[in-house]
Write a protein that holds these residues in place. Structure first.
Motif, PDB file in Angstrom:
ATOM      1  N   UNK A  16       0.827  -1.210   0.000  1.00 30.55           N
ATOM      2  CA  UNK A  16       0.000   0.000   0.000  1.00 30.55           C
ATOM      3  C   UNK A  16       0.861   1.259   0.000  1.00 30.55           C
ATOM      4  N   UNK A  17       1.920   1.275   0.802  1.00 30.99           N
ATOM      5  CA  UNK A  17       2.788   2.454   0.892  1.00 30.99           C
ATOM      6  C   UNK A  17       3.539   2.696  -0.412  1.00 30.99           C
ATOM      7  N   UNK A  18       4.042   1.635  -1.027  1.00 35.81           N
ATOM      8  CA  UNK A  18       4.767   1.777  -2.303  1.00 35.81           C
ATOM      9  C   UNK A  18       3.820   2.288  -3.380  1.00 35.81           C
ATOM     10  N   UNK A  19       2.600   1.795  -3.394  1.00 33.96           N
ATOM     11  CA  UNK A  19       1.644   2.189  -4.435  1.00 33.96           C
ATOM     12  C   UNK A  19       1.155   3.627  -4.274  1.00 33.96           C
ATOM     13  N   UNK A  20       1.435   4.262  -3.137  1.00 32.23           N
ATOM     14  CA  UNK A  20       1.150   5.692  -3.008  1.00 32.23           C
ATOM     15  C   UNK A  20       2.104   6.494  -3.896  1.00 32.23           C
ATOM     16  N   UNK A  21       3.300   5.961  -4.146  1.00 32.87           N
ATOM     17  CA  UNK A  21       4.273   6.606  -5.024  1.00 32.87           C
ATOM     18  C   UNK A  21       4.108   6.170  -6.475  1.00 32.87           C
ATOM     19  N   UNK A  22       3.742   4.900  -6.690  1.00 33.35           N
ATOM     20  CA  UNK A  22       3.573   4.365  -8.035  1.00 33.35           C
ATOM     21  C   UNK A  22       2.476   3.300  -7.986  1.00 33.35           C
ATOM     22  N   UNK A  23       1.295   3.663  -8.485  1.00 26.98           N
ATOM     23  CA  UNK A  23       0.136   2.764  -8.410  1.00 26.98           C
ATOM     24  C   UNK A  23       0.350   1.453  -9.148  1.00 26.98           C
ATOM     25  N   UNK A  24       1.248   1.437 -10.134  1.00 23.52           N
ATOM     26  CA  UNK A  24       1.483   0.228 -10.911  1.00 23.52           C
ATOM     27  C   UNK A  24       2.707  -0.563 -10.476  1.00 23.52           C
ATOM     28  N   UNK A  33      11.061  -4.301  -5.059  1.00 24.53           N
ATOM     29  CA  UNK A  33      10.155  -3.273  -5.573  1.00 24.53           C
ATOM     30  C   UNK A  33      10.564  -2.951  -7.000  1.00 24.53           C
ATOM     31  N   UNK A  34       9.596  -3.042  -7.919  1.00 22.29           N
ATOM     32  CA  UNK A  34       9.831  -2.688  -9.319  1.00 22.29           C
ATOM     33  C   UNK A  34       8.795  -1.655  -9.718  1.00 22.29           C
ATOM     34  N   UNK A  35       9.251  -0.524 -10.225  1.00 17.68           N
ATOM     35  CA  UNK A  35       8.314   0.508 -10.649  1.00 17.68           C
ATOM     36  C   UNK A  35       9.020   1.817 -10.932  1.00 17.68           C
ATOM     37  N   UNK A  36       8.215   2.835 -11.152  1.00 16.82           N
ATOM     38  CA  UNK A  36       8.731   4.163 -11.462  1.00 16.82           C
ATOM     39  C   UNK A  36       8.823   5.003 -10.193  1.00 16.82           C
ATOM     40  N   UNK A  37       9.684   4.592  -9.280  1.00 20.50           N
ATOM     41  CA  UNK A  37       9.927   5.368  -8.088  1.00 20.50           C
ATOM     42  C   UNK A  37      11.415   5.312  -7.770  1.00 20.50           C
ATOM     43  N   UNK A  38      11.886   6.338  -7.093  1.00 16.52           N
ATOM     44  CA  UNK A  38      13.307   6.422  -6.768  1.00 16.52           C
ATOM     45  C   UNK A  38      13.615   5.561  -5.546  1.00 16.52           C
ATOM     46  N   UNK A  39      14.893   5.358  -5.296  1.00 11.61           N
ATOM     47  CA  UNK A  39      15.320   4.619  -4.101  1.00 11.61           C
ATOM     48  C   UNK A  39      14.823   5.346  -2.864  1.00 11.61           C
TER      49      UNK A  39
END
Length: 84
Positions: A19-27, A41-47
């Motif tokens: 849930x927390x990661x998907x606040x930065x990148x829903x996909x 974690x794989x997605x369009x978010x920074x470290x």
């Protein structure tokens, strides 16, 4: 990105991490190994964003693991699932 935590991850914690990661990148794709200490974690978010999401989920402290040092084992804790 693969992170290692100090404490094992529970099912409740895994849901909170997702849930927390998907606040930065829903996909984003999140794999938190229940009863282990690894989070992928794989997605369009920074470290920094991924680390912030883990802290929001009370999953701290965390350490970023260098993917180059991992040995791939299909179906194991270093497998991203793309080869299946």
């Amino acid at each position: 990105m693969q992170f290692t935590t100090i404490h094992p991850i529970t099912q409740i914690m895994a849901a909170a991490i997702t849930d927390a990661v998907r606040e930065y990148d829903a996909g984003a794709i999140v794999r938190a190994e229940v009863s282990s200490q690894r989070v992928m974690i794989e997605g369009d978010l920074s470290v920094a964003q991924a680390r912030a999401a883990l802290f929001m989920a009370h999953c701290d402290p965390v350490e970023l693991q260098d993917g180059a040092d991992l040995v791939h084992i299909q179906g194991g804790h270093t497998c991203c699932g793309h080869c299946t």
